[in-house]
Design an enzyme around this catalytic site. Structure first.
Site, PDB file in Angstrom:
ATOM      1  N   LYS A 235     -11.993  -2.104  -4.432  1.00  0.00           N
ATOM      2  CA  LYS A 235     -12.926  -0.983  -4.367  1.00  0.00           C
ATOM      3  C   LYS A 235     -12.374   0.234  -5.093  1.00  0.00           C
ATOM      4  O   LYS A 235     -13.131   1.114  -5.493  1.00  0.00           O
ATOM      5  CB  LYS A 235     -13.169  -0.603  -2.897  1.00  0.00           C
ATOM      6  CG  LYS A 235     -13.572  -1.755  -2.001  1.00  0.00           C
ATOM      7  CD  LYS A 235     -13.486  -1.348  -0.534  1.00  0.00           C
ATOM      8  CE  LYS A 235     -13.709  -2.525   0.381  1.00  0.00           C
ATOM      9  NZ  LYS A 235     -13.567  -2.153   1.804  1.00  0.00           N
TER      10      LYS A 235
ATOM     11  N   LYS B 151      -6.396  -8.543  -7.638  1.00  0.00           N
ATOM     12  CA  LYS B 151      -7.543  -8.693  -6.748  1.00  0.00           C
ATOM     13  C   LYS B 151      -8.627  -7.676  -7.097  1.00  0.00           C
ATOM     14  O   LYS B 151      -8.329  -6.538  -7.461  1.00  0.00           O
ATOM     15  CB  LYS B 151      -7.093  -8.491  -5.294  1.00  0.00           C
ATOM     16  CG  LYS B 151      -8.192  -8.690  -4.261  1.00  0.00           C
ATOM     17  CD  LYS B 151      -7.647  -8.459  -2.854  1.00  0.00           C
ATOM     18  CE  LYS B 151      -8.753  -8.557  -1.817  1.00  0.00           C
ATOM     19  NZ  LYS B 151      -8.261  -8.297  -0.453  1.00  0.00           N
TER      20      LYS B 151
ATOM     21  N   LYS C 259       0.821  -1.213   0.000  1.00  0.00           N
ATOM     22  CA  LYS C 259       0.000   0.000   0.000  1.00  0.00           C
ATOM     23  C   LYS C 259       0.856   1.264   0.000  1.00  0.00           C
ATOM     24  O   LYS C 259       0.504   2.263  -0.628  1.00  0.00           O
ATOM     25  CB  LYS C 259      -0.944  -0.001   1.216  1.00  0.00           C
ATOM     26  CG  LYS C 259      -2.037  -1.052   1.128  1.00  0.00           C
ATOM     27  CD  LYS C 259      -2.973  -0.966   2.316  1.00  0.00           C
ATOM     28  CE  LYS C 259      -4.089  -1.993   2.198  1.00  0.00           C
ATOM     29  NZ  LYS C 259      -5.050  -1.914   3.324  1.00  0.00           N
TER      30      LYS C 259
END
Length: 343
Positions: A205, A202, A118
């Site tokens: 969102k 993956k 991240k």
């Protein structure tokens, strides 16, 4: 002092940021619902404290927290059978989180791959919360003496860290049975749902295109359209699952079909071996609509009545505190903190 045996108890949570996707449903919520009534206490959380490890617009965070709760409830989570609440209403999460920050070792945190993914090249600009949130996740779990934690494959490392923190606390304070060593529960097909446009990534969102994902708020027409336009390859479906190992988009759609139909991928292939995508994708779209469209309709109804959601979350927080408060107080006693107020 001899500690009591641990009640079999499930804890897990979802972060309210960016909206719920099919990945949240198949990888988490559907399994949470299935765990109800199986002989273990079930505690499920909207982890809003985790959400603010990166900047959240306050109004968006409020809305997203309600949306996750609506997703739980619309999918069949029963607040009479399970405890459902948002994390920030139980301050013991943050309190135990600090104690566990002082137990966790810097080297352990440096090994957490999700932070590296991240943060990327901008690690120095990230919040301390983003770096330390696996320790708060450990507090979320250990605060309830949870024994089982349903998670996706990408969260397994954090449950393993939780076990390490629990073991070190128990050892350092000579309370070998105080915190249980929780087990990650990773089972079933589609525990990691992939992107509909790139099967190597993956489902997220925050993906660039809305066509990459199925949102739990999508209506029936949108769900069908996205599956029919999902990326595939020119080959028909094979007879064995192993033959999909180098076909990520095809494998992802078969996994999704299996998870939605409560079967195994091998059973899906037994029915569709040799079929082309012109046959399989409409069947998958029809199945997905039948399962997901009623959820999106109920979520929309609930989001129009936020007071109902807030009431459920508040009552759940009260029930959560009944379990958490004695465990937190016992933790303070073990650590040596004076607690003379209201005793």
């Amino acid at each position: 002092m001899t500690e009591v045996a641990h009640t079999p108890r499930v804890f897990s949570g979802i972060k309210p940021s960016g909206g719920l996707t099919l990945g949240n449903y198949l990888g988490a919520i559907k399994r949470f619902v299935a765990t109800q009534g199986q002989g273990m206490e079930t505690i499920y959380c909207v982890v809003d404290l985790h959400a603010i490890t990166v900047w959240q617009d306050p109004a968006d965070l409020t809305n997203a927290t309600r949306e996750v709760a609506a997703g739980y409830l619309a999918s069949g989570l029963d607040p009479a059978q399970s405890i459902l609440f948002n994390q920030s209403q139980v301050s013991a999460h943050a309190e135990l989180g600090w104690i566990l920050n002082c137990v966790a070792r810097l080297g352990w945190m440096n090994r957490m791959t999700q932070f590296k993914e991240k943060a990327g090249k901008n690690a120095e600009k990230q919040s301390l919360g983003l770096y330390a949130y696996p320790s708060l996740m450990a507090a979320d779990i250990l605060l309830y003496h949870a024994t089982h934690v349903p998670v996706g494959e990408d969260q397994k490392q954090h449950v393993e860290l939780t076990r390490d923190i629990a073991a070190k606390f128990n050892h350092d304070y000579k309370v070998p049975e105080f915190f249980p060593l929780p087990e990650p529960v990773i089972e079933g097909p589609a525990t990691r749902v992939m992107n509909l446009r790139d099967g190597t990534k993956k489902m997220s969102k925050s993906g660039e295109s809305d066509m990459e994902r199925i949102n739990m708020t999508d209506d029936a027409d949108t769900i069908a359209k996205k599956f029919k336009k999902a990326r595939t390859d020119p080959e028909p479906l094979p007879e064995t699952y192993d033959e999909l190992s180098e076909r990520p988009e095809a494998r992802n759609l078969v996994d999704i079909f299996a998870a939605l139909s409560d079967t195994k991928p091998e059973e899906v292939l037994a029915d569709y071996a040799g079929a082309g995508w012109g046959q399989f994708k409409p069947a998958l779209a029809e199945l997905a609509v039948s399962k997901l469209a009623p959820i999106s309709v109920e979520m929309a109804r609930m989001m129009n009545d936020p007071a109902e959601i807030d009431n459920i979350l508040g009552k759940g927080a009260d029930r959560a505190m009944e379990i958490a408060t004695p465990i937190l107080h016992r933790t303070y006693d073990i650590v040596g903190m004076i607690r003379s107020r209201g005793r």
